[in-house]
Enzyme design. Structure first.
Site, PDB file in Angstrom:
ATOM      1  N   ASP A 115       0.984  -0.967  -0.006  1.00  0.00           N
ATOM      2  CA  ASP A 115       0.065   0.089   0.000  1.00  0.00           C
ATOM      3  C   ASP A 115       0.976   1.105   0.237  1.00  0.00           C
ATOM      4  O   ASP A 115       1.746   1.441   0.912  1.00  0.00           O
ATOM      5  CB  ASP A 115      -0.899  -0.143   1.024  1.00  0.00           C
ATOM      6  CG  ASP A 115      -2.219   0.679   0.996  1.00  0.00           C
ATOM      7  OD1 ASP A 115      -2.005   1.586   0.340  1.00  0.00           O
ATOM      8  OD2 ASP A 115      -3.043   0.086   1.564  1.00  0.00           O
ATOM      9  N   ASP A 165      -2.795   4.669  -2.466  1.00  0.00           N
ATOM     10  CA  ASP A 165      -3.797   5.384  -1.525  1.00  0.00           C
ATOM     11  C   ASP A 165      -4.096   6.540  -2.199  1.00  0.00           C
ATOM     12  O   ASP A 165      -3.228   7.499  -2.569  1.00  0.00           O
ATOM     13  CB  ASP A 165      -3.046   5.620  -0.542  1.00  0.00           C
ATOM     14  CG  ASP A 165      -4.138   5.808   0.753  1.00  0.00           C
ATOM     15  OD1 ASP A 165      -4.925   5.196   1.190  1.00  0.00           O
ATOM     16  OD2 ASP A 165      -3.899   7.121   1.192  1.00  0.00           O
ATOM     17  N   GLU A 176      -6.291   4.068  -5.970  1.00  0.00           N
ATOM     18  CA  GLU A 176      -7.465   4.475  -5.596  1.00  0.00           C
ATOM     19  C   GLU A 176      -7.954   5.821  -5.773  1.00  0.00           C
ATOM     20  O   GLU A 176      -7.389   6.667  -5.700  1.00  0.00           O
ATOM     21  CB  GLU A 176      -7.283   4.464  -3.760  1.00  0.00           C
ATOM     22  CG  GLU A 176      -8.690   4.442  -3.294  1.00  0.00           C
ATOM     23  CD  GLU A 176      -8.584   5.069  -1.776  1.00  0.00           C
ATOM     24  OE1 GLU A 176      -9.279   4.678  -0.852  1.00  0.00           O
ATOM     25  OE2 GLU A 176      -7.306   5.539  -1.432  1.00  0.00           O
ATOM     26  N   HIS A 185     -11.315  -2.003   3.543  1.00  0.00           N
ATOM     27  CA  HIS A 185     -11.213  -1.683   5.082  1.00  0.00           C
ATOM     28  C   HIS A 185     -11.829  -0.220   5.458  1.00  0.00           C
ATOM     29  O   HIS A 185     -11.848   0.106   6.372  1.00  0.00           O
ATOM     30  CB  HIS A 185      -9.602  -1.749   5.435  1.00  0.00           C
ATOM     31  CG  HIS A 185      -8.844  -0.441   4.537  1.00  0.00           C
ATOM     32  ND1 HIS A 185      -9.123  -0.641   3.216  1.00  0.00           N
ATOM     33  CD2 HIS A 185      -8.421   0.537   4.907  1.00  0.00           C
ATOM     34  CE1 HIS A 185      -8.342   0.565   2.726  1.00  0.00           C
ATOM     35  NE2 HIS A 185      -8.277   1.201   3.827  1.00  0.00           N
ATOM     36  N   ASP A 186     -12.327   0.235   4.262  1.00  0.00           N
ATOM     37  CA  ASP A 186     -13.053   1.544   4.447  1.00  0.00           C
ATOM     38  C   ASP A 186     -14.605   1.609   4.540  1.00  0.00           C
ATOM     39  O   ASP A 186     -15.314   2.514   4.732  1.00  0.00           O
ATOM     40  CB  ASP A 186     -12.558   2.538   3.361  1.00  0.00           C
ATOM     41  CG  ASP A 186     -11.052   3.077   3.898  1.00  0.00           C
ATOM     42  OD1 ASP A 186     -10.551   3.171   4.844  1.00  0.00           O
ATOM     43  OD2 ASP A 186     -10.491   3.419   2.647  1.00  0.00           O
TER      44      ASP A 186
HETATM   45  C1  NOJ Z   1      -7.698   5.844   1.870  1.00  0.00           C
HETATM   46  C2  NOJ Z   1      -7.370   4.699   2.770  1.00  0.00           C
HETATM   47  O1  NOJ Z   1      -8.147   3.650   2.240  1.00  0.00           O
HETATM   48  C3  NOJ Z   1      -8.127   5.215   4.321  1.00  0.00           C
HETATM   49  O2  NOJ Z   1      -8.071   3.973   4.895  1.00  0.00           O
HETATM   50  C4  NOJ Z   1      -7.198   6.276   4.883  1.00  0.00           C
HETATM   51  O3  NOJ Z   1      -7.872   6.539   5.869  1.00  0.00           O
HETATM   52  C5  NOJ Z   1      -7.223   7.385   3.846  1.00  0.00           C
HETATM   53  N1  NOJ Z   1      -7.062   6.801   2.258  1.00  0.00           N
HETATM   54  C6  NOJ Z   1      -5.950   8.070   4.061  1.00  0.00           C
HETATM   55  O4  NOJ Z   1      -4.839   7.610   3.915  1.00  0.00           O
END
Ligand code: NOJ
Length: 548
Positions: A101, A203, A245, A319-320
């Site tokens: 990541d 990210d 992402e 995970h989000d």
């Molecule tokens: C996206 C990530 O998936 C998330 O978990 C994170 O809090 C934010 N970017 C900031 O890095």
């Protein structure tokens, strides 16, 4: 249809590990690299080809590793660089690649660069970050808000300027306009690539080219220049996979990121299908009923726009996000049926599927009742802001349990042993109490389990080029309860017809879909007449020699 040779990352399936919550080998309550190594056989039996590891680098863990203080060191809670090298080697021995990541929109405020940058206005690192003078009234330079709530600017009293952060204040944004910053990032990426990783998940890559003075956060004008430079300096000539992402990507933008002649990224990881379900004002904190017609429209738009070029990721959760079966299926009576249905619908689309840890056994959202049970920085910030706005706490908890990030961060449920077999100690976040019945051990040898279904889907993708290359056509677009699509490659078509409800549904079958379909995932051939009846969350799939 793809006109270039197929890339390995188009026929693979990615499994995402959130290391903190996956497997704890030393009893400190936090998952670690050794724990992951211990589960590699499980993952290779599942058939996945790539593991995306959420961040494992040194970090004060304000945002569970998405705040990196040293890009070339492993966080001690996860292990050592030797452990990591062993993970890469052991995974490779099972034909599994490791995706790191890459969190380079921002660092931690404890990163050496930021400490130096903050030390004085004349530091040679000052320009590694985004510093601005206060507004004439001494306040923030402008009203850009951070994703985690509150202003995106924090004042450093020592030097009298504000630093810019699109997330928490402890996650200062790097200044990509500075060529030295970019060069440092490329050097670091090459260092990891030379350790044998399979690539990077990037990210919030859509945010790197921010121009805060012009109010621009996502998709800044220099974004694709930076990505092309990054590719030239790090990825060119290497057979690796990259996934960017982007919460703001449109299908047109995705073609820029992932077009085959663009030399940027392999694929995008975008969220239009997810955000489509969010409340207009309160976003994810205000649950909205699932609207299948709108959802299908988004999926179809992406499938169609990227039919000839570009590449997309396919996912229900990460995970989000909340747990897929809770969000889109039924996590009580029809948990097994709906988890399988969701998997089928997703895995037979065009794109690279991602399985988020625990999804393959149908893990569900948490039943937390008190704010003290949550750990996520975003949830805790939003909770404070909601209370400050005078909104009732109980409403917030409903929203957090529906869409908060801790839903996907509870310990992986390995067995019915205490704390789901995740740790011999006390887990950093409590396990979902349903681990006594929902766990890997309970599913491993059951041919009818969700896990067995995932295994079959992942294997099928490797066998059938139609899943990778077939042309997508949607059917029954306005049907509010059934998702129907076909994929066609040459003279062959594949059918997916899925009931998204807990009720029996009878649908009119379009003329061209009638007739016999050979079994694909189930043992029985399906002959479709003018009407078909689907049981709760049932999916009909099949293959036939026909062009649609
Ligand atoms: C996206 C990530 O998936 C998330 O978990 C994170 O809090 C934010 N970017 C900031 O890095």
């Amino acid at each position: 249809m793809t006109t270039q040779p197929r890339q390995w990352w188009q026929s693979t399936t990615v499994y995402q590990i959130y290391p903190r919550s996956f497997a704890d080998s030393n009893g400190d309550g936090i998952g670690d690299i050794e724990g992951i190594i211990g589960k590699l056989d499980y993952l290779s039996d599942l058939g996945i080809g790539v593991i995306w590891l959420s961040p494992i680098c040194a970090s004060p863990m304000r945002d569970n590793g998405y705040d990196i203080s040293d890009y070339q060191a492993i966080a001690p809670i996860f292990g050592t660089l030797d452990d990591f090298d062993r993970l890469v080697t052991e995974a490779k021995a099972r034909n599994v690649g490791i995706l790191l990541d890459l969190v380079v929109n921002h660092t931690s405020d404890q990163h050496r660069w930021f400490l130096e940058s903050r030390a004085s206005r004349t530091s040679r690192y000052r320009d590694y970050y985004v510093w601005r003078d206060p507004a004439p009234d001494g306040g923030v330079p402008n009203d850009i808000q951070s994703t985690f709530g509150g202003p995106a600017w924090t004042l450093d009293p020592g030097t009298g300027q504000y630093w810019f952060h699109q997330f928490a204040p402890e996650q200062p944004d790097l200044n990509w306009a500075n060529p030295q910053v970019r060069a440092e990032i490329y050097r670091m990426m090459n260092w990891w690539l030379e350790r044998g990783i399979a690539g990077f998940r990037m990210d919030v890559i859509n945010l790197i080219a921010k121009e805060p003075d012009r109010g621009i956060t996502a998709d800044g004008p220099k974004l694709h220049d930076y990505l092309r430079e990054l590719h030239r300096e790090t990825l060119a000539g290497r057979d690796v996979m990259t996934v960017g992402e982007s919460w703001s990507a449109t299908p047109e933008g995705a073609l820029l990121y992932s077009g085959r002649d663009r030399a940027e990224l392999s694929m995008v990881f975008q969220f239009e299908h997810v955000m489509q379900q969010w409340h207009e004002t309160w976003g994810k904190w205000q649950p909205k009923p699932f609207d299948l017609v709108a959802f299908k429209r988004v999926v179809t738009r992406w499938q169609t726009a990227l039919a000839d070029d570009g590449w997309n990721s396919l996912f229900w959760g990460n995970h989000d996000l909340p747990r897929a079966v809770s969000k889109y299926g039924d996590d009580t009576t029809y948990r097994v049926e709906s988890a399988k249905m969701l998997a089928t619908v997703l895995h037979l689309l065009r794109g690279t599927p991602y399985v988020y840890q625990g999804e393959e056994i149908g893990m569900t959202n948490v039943p937390f009742t008190a704010i003290s049970q949550y750990r996520d920085i975003e949830t805790l910030n939003m909770h404070r802001l909601h209370l400050e706005a005078g909104l009732p706490e109980s409403d917030f908890i409903v929203g957090a349990n529906a869409n908060g990030r801790d839903n996907s961060r509870t310990p992986m449920q390995w067995s019915a042993a205490s704390h789901a077999g995740f740790t011999s100690g006390t887990p950093w976040i409590e396990a979902n109490p349903n681990y006594s019945s929902i766990n890997v051990a309970a599913e491993l040898d059951d041919p009818n389990s969700i896990l067995a279904h995932y295994r079959r889907l992942i294997a099928l993708r490797k066998q059938l080029p139609i899943i990778i290359e077939g042309r997508y056509v949607s059917w029954l677009d306005e049907h509010p309860e059934v998702f129907a699509y076909t994929r066609t490659l040459g003279p062959q078509s594949l059918l997916v017809l899925a009931n998204f409800t807990a009720r029996e549904i009878t649908v009119d079958i379009p003329t061209s879909l009638r007739g016999e379909w050979r079994p694909l995932l189930d043992a029985k051939p399906n002959t479709l007449h003018d009407r078909a009846t689907l049981g709760p969350f049932e999916t009909i799939t099949g293959l036939a020699e026909r062009t649609l």
